[in-house]
Design a protein around this motif. Structure first.
Motif, PDB file in Angstrom:
ATOM      1  N   ALA A 144       5.809  -4.422   5.026  1.00  0.00           N
ATOM      2  CA  ALA A 144       6.990  -4.526   4.164  1.00  0.00           C
ATOM      3  C   ALA A 144       7.081  -5.913   3.556  1.00  0.00           C
ATOM      4  CB  ALA A 144       8.255  -4.222   4.969  1.00  0.00           C
ATOM      5  N   GLY A 145       6.707  -6.933   4.333  1.00  0.00           N
ATOM      6  CA  GLY A 145       6.745  -8.300   3.834  1.00  0.00           C
ATOM      7  C   GLY A 145       5.813  -8.532   2.670  1.00  0.00           C
ATOM      8  N   THR A 146       4.680  -7.804   2.624  1.00  0.00           N
ATOM      9  CA  THR A 146       3.728  -7.997   1.520  1.00  0.00           C
ATOM     10  C   THR A 146       4.308  -7.564   0.181  1.00  0.00           C
ATOM     11  OG1 THR A 146       2.685  -5.798   1.768  1.00  0.00           O
ATOM     12  CG2 THR A 146       1.784  -7.611   3.084  1.00  0.00           C
ATOM     13  N   GLN A 147       5.378  -6.795   0.221  1.00  0.00           N
ATOM     14  CA  GLN A 147       5.996  -6.310  -1.018  1.00  0.00           C
ATOM     15  C   GLN A 147       7.175  -7.177  -1.452  1.00  0.00           C
ATOM     16  OE1 GLN A 147       4.266  -3.609  -2.419  1.00  0.00           O
ATOM     17  NE2 GLN A 147       3.005  -4.244  -0.671  1.00  0.00           N
ATOM     18  N   LEU A 200       0.201 -14.461  -1.944  1.00  0.00           N
ATOM     19  CA  LEU A 200      -1.098 -15.061  -2.208  1.00  0.00           C
ATOM     20  C   LEU A 200      -2.031 -14.085  -2.928  1.00  0.00           C
ATOM     21  CD1 LEU A 200      -1.842 -17.027   1.104  1.00  0.00           C
ATOM     22  CD2 LEU A 200      -1.214 -17.982  -1.132  1.00  0.00           C
ATOM     23  N   ASP A 201      -1.942 -12.800  -2.529  1.00  0.00           N
ATOM     24  CA  ASP A 201      -2.846 -11.805  -3.108  1.00  0.00           C
ATOM     25  C   ASP A 201      -2.123 -10.461  -3.236  1.00  0.00           C
ATOM     26  OD1 ASP A 201      -4.880 -10.193  -3.953  1.00  0.00           O
ATOM     27  OD2 ASP A 201      -6.171 -10.491  -2.210  1.00  0.00           O
ATOM     28  N   PRO A 202      -1.503 -10.184  -4.381  1.00  0.00           N
ATOM     29  CA  PRO A 202      -0.799  -8.909  -4.581  1.00  0.00           C
ATOM     30  C   PRO A 202      -1.689  -7.687  -4.360  1.00  0.00           C
ATOM     31  CG  PRO A 202      -0.240 -10.464  -6.319  1.00  0.00           C
ATOM     32  CD  PRO A 202      -1.360 -11.085  -5.533  1.00  0.00           C
ATOM     33  N   GLU A 203      -2.971  -7.796  -4.640  1.00  0.00           N
ATOM     34  CA  GLU A 203      -3.883  -6.664  -4.426  1.00  0.00           C
ATOM     35  C   GLU A 203      -3.988  -6.328  -2.941  1.00  0.00           C
ATOM     36  OE1 GLU A 203      -7.673  -7.144  -6.211  1.00  0.00           O
ATOM     37  OE2 GLU A 203      -6.910  -7.283  -8.262  1.00  0.00           O
ATOM     38  N   MET A 204      -4.016  -7.353  -2.110  1.00  0.00           N
ATOM     39  CA  MET A 204      -4.033  -7.121  -0.663  1.00  0.00           C
ATOM     40  C   MET A 204      -2.731  -6.467  -0.217  1.00  0.00           C
ATOM     41  SD  MET A 204      -6.006  -7.396   1.912  1.00  0.00           S
ATOM     42  CE  MET A 204      -5.977  -7.370   3.722  1.00  0.00           C
ATOM     43  N   GLY A 205      -1.624  -6.891  -0.818  1.00  0.00           N
ATOM     44  CA  GLY A 205      -0.339  -6.269  -0.513  1.00  0.00           C
ATOM     45  C   GLY A 205      -0.320  -4.806  -0.885  1.00  0.00           C
ATOM     46  N   ASP A 206      -0.878  -4.471  -2.049  1.00  0.00           N
ATOM     47  CA  ASP A 206      -0.953  -3.067  -2.479  1.00  0.00           C
ATOM     48  C   ASP A 206      -1.826  -2.256  -1.536  1.00  0.00           C
ATOM     49  OD1 ASP A 206       0.659  -3.655  -4.617  1.00  0.00           O
ATOM     50  OD2 ASP A 206      -0.996  -3.906  -6.040  1.00  0.00           O
ATOM     51  N   PHE A 207      -2.928  -2.850  -1.096  1.00  0.00           N
ATOM     52  CA  PHE A 207      -3.841  -2.168  -0.176  1.00  0.00           C
ATOM     53  C   PHE A 207      -3.137  -1.823   1.140  1.00  0.00           C
ATOM     54  CE2 PHE A 207      -6.611  -2.919   3.549  1.00  0.00           C
ATOM     55  CZ  PHE A 207      -7.441  -1.805   3.442  1.00  0.00           C
ATOM     56  N   LEU A 208      -2.426  -2.781   1.697  1.00  0.00           N
ATOM     57  CA  LEU A 208      -1.736  -2.556   2.969  1.00  0.00           C
ATOM     58  C   LEU A 208      -0.583  -1.570   2.818  1.00  0.00           C
ATOM     59  CD1 LEU A 208      -1.608  -6.225   4.311  1.00  0.00           C
ATOM     60  CD2 LEU A 208      -2.988  -4.355   5.218  1.00  0.00           C
ATOM     61  N   ASN A 209       0.111  -1.632   1.703  1.00  0.00           N
ATOM     62  CA  ASN A 209       1.301  -0.810   1.508  1.00  0.00           C
ATOM     63  C   ASN A 209       0.991   0.686   1.443  1.00  0.00           C
ATOM     64  OD1 ASN A 209       4.173  -0.640   1.056  1.00  0.00           O
ATOM     65  ND2 ASN A 209       3.711  -0.100  -1.056  1.00  0.00           N
ATOM     66  N   LYS A 210      -0.236   1.031   1.068  1.00  0.00           N
ATOM     67  CA  LYS A 210      -0.596   2.445   0.927  1.00  0.00           C
ATOM     68  C   LYS A 210      -0.476   3.219   2.243  1.00  0.00           C
ATOM     69  CE  LYS A 210      -3.766   1.656  -2.938  1.00  0.00           C
ATOM     70  NZ  LYS A 210      -5.187   1.613  -3.379  1.00  0.00           N
ATOM     71  N   GLY A 211      -0.627   2.547   3.357  1.00  0.00           N
ATOM     72  CA  GLY A 211      -0.606   3.266   4.626  1.00  0.00           C
ATOM     73  C   GLY A 211       0.665   3.104   5.428  1.00  0.00           C
ATOM     74  N   SER A 212       1.664   2.422   4.894  1.00  0.00           N
ATOM     75  CA  SER A 212       2.832   2.086   5.713  1.00  0.00           C
ATOM     76  C   SER A 212       3.621   3.309   6.163  1.00  0.00           C
ATOM     77  CB  SER A 212       3.744   1.122   4.949  1.00  0.00           C
ATOM     78  OG  SER A 212       4.238   1.716   3.766  1.00  0.00           O
ATOM     79  N   ASP A 213       3.803   4.291   5.286  1.00  0.00           N
ATOM     80  CA  ASP A 213       4.605   5.461   5.643  1.00  0.00           C
ATOM     81  C   ASP A 213       3.982   6.277   6.774  1.00  0.00           C
ATOM     82  OD1 ASP A 213       6.382   4.737   3.719  1.00  0.00           O
ATOM     83  OD2 ASP A 213       5.689   6.164   2.213  1.00  0.00           O
TER      84      ASP A 213
END
Length: 323
Positions: free
Chosen positions: A58-61, A188-201
């Protein structure tokens, strides 16, 4: 077999169904999954780790520009829930009968149950119905864990002296750190945030199941009707008024209602209070079982209440578009 479609039809189904399934298993077959290894690690002991990961994602977003809204929501929920629970408890002290009870409830149980919220339940509900800044409000809610705020309320009421050692700043840092790490990664890296966010649910049903393995339905029986009633008023008052408060401010009201629960660790509050002031000892055992019943009752009732509110909002939105 359409498992996901079935869960989607149940209000908060991705969270409430695994939680209730696990609670049923824990009540009637408590040892069946406690066999060590990966099985126990995933299905019994994973809640804290998975919630921490959920919080980091959640923090990455969250951008540094929007972090203020998470702080605002978290502090608002923390203060509102403590003030409301304390005031209801104070009213119970004033109106208590000769046995020190109000409507069969120990005022100590009321304060402890209504000011402590189930963080895992909040994370699951905010994750399903809220946005990233709603999830990121959680660390501030963790300040209500344990007996500290209950003792503050009792101190203000003049019923006991303030006791040290009931709140550790490091405990707050320990809860906040995964969120901060997530914020740093996402910025630092929005792409990394998007990658991690895909599996949160996908984490929700797993930590919900693990939370359920800490619930025993027999607590409802021990707490009796009064304990169930405490759970109902906790959902109705802290959840209902939280909904109205967030709606008035202009935030997602479903998230405001998601605080309407009792934390499992609130069960230990009466014992901690007695250690600081022995005058509460005669009522401690009753308060403990009433709080335990409220924990179970709110864990079942709050997701259903949230589902009802969400459907009501959806209907209003549909009607507004049609008009």
């Amino acid at each position: 077999m359409r498992i996901k479609a079935t869960l989607d039809r149940v209000p908060g189904g991705m969270m409430v169904v695994p939680l209730l399934l696990a609670a049923t298993i824990n009540t009637f077959f408590p040892g069946i999954l406690r066999i060590g290894g990966f099985t126990e690690a995933l299905f019994v002991n994973s809640a804290s780790a998975l919630i921490a990961l959920f919080l980091l994602i959640a923090g990455t977003q969250i951008t540094f520009k929007t972090a203020g809204s998470s702080v605002g929501k978290g502090v608002t929920l923390l203060v509102f829930k403590w003030v409301l629970g304390s005031l209801v408890g104070l009213l119970a002290f004033w109106l208590a009968d000769d046995n020190g009870l109000f409507l069969g409830l120990a005022p100590l149980a009321i304060i402890a149950a209504m000011t402590n919220s189930n963080g895992g339940l909040y994370i699951a509900l905010a994750g399903q119905y809220g946005k990233e800044d709603d999830k990121a409000a959680y660390p501030f809610l963790a300040l209500s864990d344990g007996p500290f705020l209950t003792m503050v309320a009792l101190s203000i009421f003049g019923t006991m002296g303030f006791a040290n050692g009931m709140f550790s700043p490091m405990s707050f840092v320990a809860v906040l750190l995964p969120l901060i790490i997530g914020i740093v990664i996402g910025n630092l890296d929005p792409e990394m945030g998007d990658f991690l966010n895909k599996g949160s649910d996908k984490l929700v049903p797993f930590f919900a199941f693990s939370l359920g393995m800490g619930i025993d339905f027999s607590a409802i029986i021990k707490g009796g009707i009064s304990g169930i009633f405490l759970g109902v008023i906790t959902v109705a008052l802290t959840g209902g008024i939280g909904y109205l408060l967030f709606k008035w401010i202009g935030w997602n009201p479903i998230v405001g209602a998601s605080e309407g629960s009792t934390a499992g660790n609130a069960v230990g509050t009466p014992i901690a209070i007695v250690a600081a002031n022995a005058s509460f000892e005669p009522i401690a055992e009753l308060a403990t079982v009433q709080i335990a019943a409220s924990v179970v009752t709110t864990a079942i009732l709050l997701p259903l209440f949230i589902g009802f509110l969400a459907k009501r909002l959806d209907k209003k939105a549909v009607m507004a578009k049609a008009s």
